[in-house]
Design an enzyme around this catalytic site. Sequence first.
Site, PDB file in Angstrom:
ATOM      1  CB  SER A 132      -0.910   0.013   1.225  1.00  0.00           C
ATOM      2  OG  SER A 132      -1.568   1.255   1.290  1.00  0.00           O
ATOM      3  CG  HIS A 143      -3.623  -1.625  -1.923  1.00  0.00           C
ATOM      4  ND1 HIS A 143      -4.672  -2.439  -2.282  1.00  0.00           N
ATOM      5  CD2 HIS A 143      -4.149  -0.721  -1.054  1.00  0.00           C
ATOM      6  CE1 HIS A 143      -5.772  -2.067  -1.644  1.00  0.00           C
ATOM      7  NE2 HIS A 143      -5.486  -1.008  -0.893  1.00  0.00           N
ATOM      8  CG  ASP A 185      -5.239   2.585  -0.187  1.00  0.00           C
ATOM      9  OD1 ASP A 185      -6.182   1.801  -0.347  1.00  0.00           O
ATOM     10  OD2 ASP A 185      -4.225   2.321   0.493  1.00  0.00           O
ATOM     11  CG  MET A 228      -8.870   7.410   0.582  1.00  0.00           C
ATOM     12  SD  MET A 228      -8.070   7.712   2.153  1.00  0.00           S
ATOM     13  CE  MET A 228      -7.271   6.122   2.425  1.00  0.00           C
ATOM     14  CG  HIS A 263      -9.066   0.033  -1.703  1.00  0.00           C
ATOM     15  ND1 HIS A 263      -8.638   0.001  -0.382  1.00  0.00           N
ATOM     16  CD2 HIS A 263     -10.421  -0.051  -1.669  1.00  0.00           C
ATOM     17  CE1 HIS A 263      -9.707  -0.099   0.405  1.00  0.00           C
ATOM     18  NE2 HIS A 263     -10.786  -0.116  -0.338  1.00  0.00           N
ATOM     19  CG  MET A 303     -11.506   3.276   0.160  1.00  0.00           C
ATOM     20  SD  MET A 303     -10.128   3.441   1.293  1.00  0.00           S
ATOM     21  CE  MET A 303      -8.771   3.510   0.122  1.00  0.00           C
ATOM     22  CG  MET A 308     -12.112  -2.297   3.794  1.00  0.00           C
ATOM     23  SD  MET A 308     -10.444  -2.051   3.145  1.00  0.00           S
ATOM     24  CE  MET A 308      -9.728  -0.944   4.364  1.00  0.00           C
ATOM     25  CG  ASP A 322      -6.511  -2.423   2.683  1.00  0.00           C
ATOM     26  OD1 ASP A 322      -5.532  -2.064   3.365  1.00  0.00           O
ATOM     27  OD2 ASP A 322      -7.041  -1.719   1.796  1.00  0.00           O
TER      28      ASP A 322
HETATM   29  C1  DX5 Z   1      -6.958   2.267   4.440  1.00  0.00           C
HETATM   30  C2  DX5 Z   1      -6.312   1.780   3.171  1.00  0.00           C
HETATM   31  C3  DX5 Z   1      -5.223   0.815   3.396  1.00  0.00           C
HETATM   32  C4  DX5 Z   1      -4.071   1.313   4.210  1.00  0.00           C
HETATM   33  C5  DX5 Z   1      -3.251   0.165   4.699  1.00  0.00           C
HETATM   34  O1  DX5 Z   1      -8.099   2.971   4.160  1.00  0.00           O
HETATM   35  O2  DX5 Z   1      -7.270   1.150   2.355  1.00  0.00           O
HETATM   36  O3  DX5 Z   1      -4.767   0.263   2.169  1.00  0.00           O
HETATM   37  O4  DX5 Z   1      -3.282   2.214   3.521  1.00  0.00           O
HETATM   38  O5  DX5 Z   1      -2.231   0.657   5.486  1.00  0.00           O
HETATM   39  P1  DX5 Z   1      -1.658  -0.075   6.777  1.00  0.00           P
HETATM   40  O6  DX5 Z   1      -1.013  -1.332   6.325  1.00  0.00           O
HETATM   41  O7  DX5 Z   1      -0.722   0.944   7.318  1.00  0.00           O
HETATM   42  O8  DX5 Z   1      -2.841  -0.338   7.697  1.00  0.00           O
HETATM   43 ZN    ZN Z   2      -6.591  -0.021   0.619  1.00  0.00          ZN
END
Ligand code: DX5
Ligand code: ZN
Length: 215
Positions: A8, A33, A35, A37, A66, A68, A137, A175
């Site tokens: 990630s 990965h 992310d 948002m 991913h 969100m 999640m 995740d």
């Molecule tokens: C959270 C993300 C994750 C996050 C994981 O909303 O979807 O992918 O970055 O990070 P760690 O491994 O630090 O929990």
């Molecule tokens: Zn994620």
Amino acid sequence: MENIVSASVLGCDLSSLGAEALRAEAAGSQWLHFDVMDGLFVNNISLGIPLLSSVSKKTGMYVDTHLMIVDPIRYIEPFADAGSDNITFHVEACDDPQAVIDKIHSLGLSAGISVKPGTPVSEIAPFINKVELVLIMTVEPGFGGQGFIESTLSKISECRDLIKASGREVRLEVDGGINEKTAKLCREAGADTFVSGTYIFHAEDMPAAVRSITG
Ligand code: DX5
Ligand code: ZN
């Protein structure tokens, strides 16, 4: 199915994203990965399309995006064009999950569907026959560096049973808060794909950290 680590990028030094991706790849992480948002589906804003375009060209890693974001169907095509190999969206974020899956497939990509910790697996059960990946999640989405929520383990087992019953090859991804200890719990519950940010990127020995997750 082989156990895989999806690194990630939220956990890395984002000022050197390309180099960090290459470091994760060299350490044995097969997937990257990414992310996304939107400040609406979750209370944070992270990374977007131009950044993914740049970093996906730097690495040969499989890009695991991913989303969100609310109403994800609006942004499937741009994230596909930016280099995604898999796109995962949240069942809570749309009215018609099947339409999102169809859109992802129409672009030749793998489709993933995800649930937040408070959403029951029954919400995604009807789509297990349609997707290539399910993401459970293990923290509330929105931030890296949070603690693993143990009550999600029963959802992983439940999902593993549904995948077995389907007879299909579907990746079961987890995740949030994944480290050596929590990855073992998730493996025992049936997960095969492990997103990790903070733990691997901050490890003194990154290859050892990646190996400790896959087991
Ligand atoms: C959270 C993300 C994750 C996050 C994981 O909303 O979807 O992918 O970055 O990070 P760690 O491994 O630090 O929990
Ligand atoms: Zn994620």
